[in-house]
Design a protein around this motif. Sequence first.
Motif, mmCIF file in Angstrom:
data_model
loop_
_atom_site.group_PDB
_atom_site.id
_atom_site.type_symbol
_atom_site.label_atom_id
_atom_site.label_comp_id
_atom_site.label_asym_id
_atom_site.label_seq_id
_atom_site.Cartn_x
_atom_site.Cartn_y
_atom_site.Cartn_z
ATOM 1 N N ASN A 110 32.779 41.385 36.061
ATOM 2 C CA ASN A 110 32.834 42.859 35.445
ATOM 3 C C ASN A 110 32.649 44.033 36.115
ATOM 4 N N ARG A 162 42.604 38.891 39.862
ATOM 5 C CA ARG A 162 43.370 37.491 39.192
ATOM 6 C C ARG A 162 44.228 37.279 39.013
ATOM 7 N N LYS A 163 44.957 38.817 38.614
ATOM 8 C CA LYS A 163 46.374 38.219 39.048
ATOM 9 C C LYS A 163 47.180 38.023 39.997
ATOM 10 N N LEU A 170 36.604 35.504 38.460
ATOM 11 C CA LEU A 170 36.556 36.820 38.358
ATOM 12 C C LEU A 170 37.489 36.831 36.976
ATOM 13 N N ALA A 171 37.388 35.572 35.834
ATOM 14 C CA ALA A 171 37.252 36.474 34.845
ATOM 15 C C ALA A 171 36.100 36.717 33.895
ATOM 16 N N SER A 210 38.563 43.098 39.331
ATOM 17 C CA SER A 210 38.765 41.968 39.442
ATOM 18 C C SER A 210 39.592 41.708 38.418
ATOM 19 N N GLU A 211 40.768 41.884 37.663
ATOM 20 C CA GLU A 211 41.551 41.865 36.758
ATOM 21 C C GLU A 211 42.728 41.564 38.394
ATOM 22 N N GLU A 212 42.519 42.593 38.663
ATOM 23 C CA GLU A 212 44.114 43.243 39.564
ATOM 24 C C GLU A 212 43.784 41.666 39.973
#
Length: 129
Positions: A57, A65-66, A53-54, A61-63
Motif C-alpha cells: 500500500n 509494478r508496471k 507489489l500488488a 508500488s503501482e508504478e
Amino acid sequence: MASNMKKKTEKIAATKDKRPYATAKYIRISPYKVRTVLALIRGKSVEDAAAILAYCNKGGSEEVRKVLLSAAANAEHNFGMDRSDLYVAETFADGGPHLKRMQPVSKGRGHAILKRTSHITVILDAKEI
C-alpha cells in the motif's frame, strides 16, 4: 577520425549490459518514496516481486509494478527468456526534474515548493541453475 569513432562504438558495445531492463521516466513521485518500495523487491523472483507489489500500500508500488512487468515482457520478447527463471537483479530510482511551485506566505513573500519526479529502472537477470 572515423577510426577512433569506430573504436569507441565497439568499446561501448562490448561493455554494454546485456540484461533485460525497463525504465519509467518523469514519474510524479519523490525518489525517496520509490526507493523504499524498490528495496522490498530487490533480489526476489519476478512472480514474488509482482505479488508483493500488488498488495503493497505504498505510494509508488503501482508504478514500480508496471516497470517490473515491462522488464519481464522485454526479457521474454527481446531475449527469449522464461519468466519463471527471472529475478530482480538491480533496481534504482534516480531523481528527475523538479516542478517548481510557490506557496504564498506573509508580507508578500513566497516559499518554494519542489514537486519531485523520479526515473525508475528495474534490471532483471536469469537464475543460475
